[in-house]
Design a protein around this motif. Structure first.
Motif, PDB file in Angstrom:
ATOM      1  N   ASP A  48       0.865  -1.175   0.000  1.00 52.68           N
ATOM      2  CA  ASP A  48       0.000   0.000   0.000  1.00 52.68           C
ATOM      3  C   ASP A  48       0.905   1.230   0.000  1.00 52.68           C
ATOM      4  OD1 ASP A  48      -1.731   2.093   0.478  1.00 52.68           O
ATOM      5  OD2 ASP A  48      -2.740   1.133   2.173  1.00 52.68           O
ATOM      6  N   LEU A  49       0.962   1.926  -1.118  1.00 51.84           N
ATOM      7  CA  LEU A  49       1.843   3.086  -1.248  1.00 51.84           C
ATOM      8  C   LEU A  49       1.419   4.260  -0.377  1.00 51.84           C
ATOM      9  CD1 LEU A  49       2.575   3.093  -5.086  1.00 51.84           C
ATOM     10  CD2 LEU A  49       3.898   2.039  -3.233  1.00 51.84           C
ATOM     11  N   ASP A  50       0.231   4.207   0.173  1.00 44.98           N
ATOM     12  CA  ASP A  50      -0.228   5.268   1.060  1.00 44.98           C
ATOM     13  C   ASP A  50       0.277   5.061   2.495  1.00 44.98           C
ATOM     14  OD1 ASP A  50      -1.662   6.626  -0.985  1.00 44.98           O
ATOM     15  OD2 ASP A  50      -3.228   5.101  -0.819  1.00 44.98           O
ATOM     16  N   ARG A  51       0.945   3.937   2.732  1.00 43.08           N
ATOM     17  CA  ARG A  51       1.546   3.652   4.039  1.00 43.08           C
ATOM     18  C   ARG A  51       3.068   3.774   3.889  1.00 43.08           C
ATOM     19  NH1 ARG A  51      -0.842  -1.665   6.368  1.00 43.08           N
ATOM     20  NH2 ARG A  51       0.375  -0.917   8.135  1.00 43.08           N
ATOM     21  N   PRO A  52       3.679   4.758   4.546  1.00 36.66           N
ATOM     22  CA  PRO A  52       5.099   5.056   4.332  1.00 36.66           C
ATOM     23  C   PRO A  52       6.050   3.863   4.455  1.00 36.66           C
ATOM     24  CG  PRO A  52       4.097   6.795   5.620  1.00 36.66           C
ATOM     25  CD  PRO A  52       3.060   5.714   5.470  1.00 36.66           C
ATOM     26  N   ARG A  53       5.862   3.009   5.431  1.00 35.86           N
ATOM     27  CA  ARG A  53       6.781   1.871   5.593  1.00 35.86           C
ATOM     28  C   ARG A  53       6.650   0.878   4.444  1.00 35.86           C
ATOM     29  NH1 ARG A  53       8.175   0.853  11.725  1.00 35.86           N
ATOM     30  NH2 ARG A  53       9.643  -0.529  10.702  1.00 35.86           N
ATOM     31  N   LEU A  54       5.419   0.627   4.011  1.00 33.76           N
ATOM     32  CA  LEU A  54       5.205  -0.290   2.893  1.00 33.76           C
ATOM     33  C   LEU A  54       5.721   0.321   1.593  1.00 33.76           C
ATOM     34  CD1 LEU A  54       1.691  -1.771   3.730  1.00 33.76           C
ATOM     35  CD2 LEU A  54       3.924  -2.892   3.917  1.00 33.76           C
ATOM     36  N   ARG A  55       5.521   1.623   1.420  1.00 37.82           N
ATOM     37  CA  ARG A  55       6.043   2.312   0.240  1.00 37.82           C
ATOM     38  C   ARG A  55       7.562   2.204   0.195  1.00 37.82           C
ATOM     39  NH1 ARG A  55       3.602   7.146   0.776  1.00 37.82           N
ATOM     40  NH2 ARG A  55       5.277   7.936   2.084  1.00 37.82           N
ATOM     41  N   MET A  56       8.229   2.413   1.329  1.00 38.28           N
ATOM     42  CA  MET A  56       9.684   2.320   1.400  1.00 38.28           C
ATOM     43  C   MET A  56      10.143   0.898   1.072  1.00 38.28           C
ATOM     44  SD  MET A  56      12.238   4.443   2.090  1.00 38.28           S
ATOM     45  CE  MET A  56      11.454   5.748   3.010  1.00 38.28           C
ATOM     46  N   SER A  57       9.452  -0.091   1.592  1.00 41.37           N
ATOM     47  CA  SER A  57       9.795  -1.486   1.299  1.00 41.37           C
ATOM     48  C   SER A  57       9.655  -1.797  -0.184  1.00 41.37           C
ATOM     49  CB  SER A  57       8.917  -2.445   2.108  1.00 41.37           C
ATOM     50  OG  SER A  57       9.181  -2.321   3.472  1.00 41.37           O
ATOM     51  N   CYS A  58       8.570  -1.334  -0.769  1.00 45.49           N
ATOM     52  CA  CYS A  58       8.328  -1.552  -2.193  1.00 45.49           C
ATOM     53  C   CYS A  58       9.455  -0.950  -3.028  1.00 45.49           C
ATOM     54  CB  CYS A  58       6.984  -0.951  -2.581  1.00 45.49           C
ATOM     55  SG  CYS A  58       6.560  -1.130  -4.324  1.00 45.49           S
ATOM     56  N   TYR A  59       9.821   0.276  -2.724  1.00 44.54           N
ATOM     57  CA  TYR A  59      10.868   0.951  -3.489  1.00 44.54           C
ATOM     58  C   TYR A  59      12.231   0.284  -3.309  1.00 44.54           C
ATOM     59  CZ  TYR A  59       8.219   4.685  -5.610  1.00 44.54           C
ATOM     60  OH  TYR A  59       7.360   5.380  -6.412  1.00 44.54           O
ATOM     61  N   ARG A  60      12.520  -0.168  -2.118  1.00 45.48           N
ATOM     62  CA  ARG A  60      13.782  -0.900  -1.889  1.00 45.48           C
ATOM     63  C   ARG A  60      13.849  -2.143  -2.774  1.00 45.48           C
ATOM     64  NH1 ARG A  60      14.762  -2.485   4.047  1.00 45.48           N
ATOM     65  NH2 ARG A  60      16.608  -3.348   3.081  1.00 45.48           N
ATOM     66  N   ILE A  61      12.755  -2.870  -2.830  1.00 49.95           N
ATOM     67  CA  ILE A  61      12.710  -4.094  -3.634  1.00 49.95           C
ATOM     68  C   ILE A  61      12.869  -3.772  -5.116  1.00 49.95           C
ATOM     69  CG2 ILE A  61      11.210  -5.977  -4.421  1.00 49.95           C
ATOM     70  CD1 ILE A  61      10.064  -6.004  -1.517  1.00 49.95           C
ATOM     71  N   VAL A  62      12.097  -2.815  -5.598  1.00 50.44           N
ATOM     72  CA  VAL A  62      12.140  -2.482  -7.027  1.00 50.44           C
ATOM     73  C   VAL A  62      13.512  -1.951  -7.422  1.00 50.44           C
ATOM     74  CG1 VAL A  62      11.147  -1.047  -8.850  1.00 50.44           C
ATOM     75  CG2 VAL A  62       9.646  -2.139  -7.173  1.00 50.44           C
ATOM     76  N   LEU A  63      14.098  -1.078  -6.617  1.00 50.16           N
ATOM     77  CA  LEU A  63      15.422  -0.553  -6.933  1.00 50.16           C
ATOM     78  C   LEU A  63      16.476  -1.663  -6.967  1.00 50.16           C
ATOM     79  CD1 LEU A  63      15.427   2.712  -4.817  1.00 50.16           C
ATOM     80  CD2 LEU A  63      15.619   2.575  -7.306  1.00 50.16           C
ATOM     81  N   GLY A  64      16.411  -2.556  -6.011  1.00 50.43           N
ATOM     82  CA  GLY A  64      17.430  -3.603  -5.914  1.00 50.43           C
ATOM     83  C   GLY A  64      17.255  -4.761  -6.875  1.00 50.43           C
ATOM     84  N   GLU A  65      16.028  -5.099  -7.184  1.00 48.81           N
ATOM     85  CA  GLU A  65      15.756  -6.299  -7.989  1.00 48.81           C
ATOM     86  C   GLU A  65      15.238  -5.995  -9.390  1.00 48.81           C
ATOM     87  OE1 GLU A  65      16.541  -9.259  -6.827  1.00 48.81           O
ATOM     88  OE2 GLU A  65      17.040  -8.481  -4.840  1.00 48.81           O
TER      89      GLU A  65
END
Length: 114
Positions: A48-65
């Motif tokens: 859920d991109l509206d939740r800061p921690r989940l948004r940060m996790s999503c971006y970490r994954i996409v950037l790295g993988e």
């Protein structure tokens, strides 16, 4: 001639995946994102991109993988720039350096700490 270091190989891998400009990024800025298994292969796949921690996790994954097309599809340039001061501390040094060298819009270390 010495073979390339592990760091040089990682940087080259990340650099090949980059968009030409941050404005090419077309990812959503809010709502729920479901990442495919080739990105989120371990654990959570829905964010859920509206939740800061989940948004940060999503971006970490996409950037790295993520491959080039994944970066375009799942990252939003405005969110990325806004999150960068924190996000840059959560990703590998090689990945951070490649992005910061390619995109002057991203705050560098001294600017992010200010």
């Amino acid at each position: 001639m010495e073979p390339p270091s592990v760091s040089e190989l990682r940087r080259a891998k990340f650099a090949r995946r980059l968009p030409a400009k941050l404005s090419e990024l077309r990812g959503p800025s809010h709502g729920t994102v479901r990442l495919p298994l080739h990105l989120a292969w371990s654990g959570l796949t829905e964010f859920d991109l509206d939740r800061p921690r989940l948004r940060m996790s999503c971006y970490r994954i996409v950037l790295g993988e993520g491959l080039h097309d994944d970066l375009i599809q799942y990252l939003d340039p405005h969110l990325l720039i806004g999150m960068w001061p924190t996000l840059r501390t959560l990703i590998s040094r090689d990945l951070r350096d490649v992005w910061e060298e390619a995109f002057t819009e991203l705050p560098l270390g001294a600017q992010a700490a200010a």
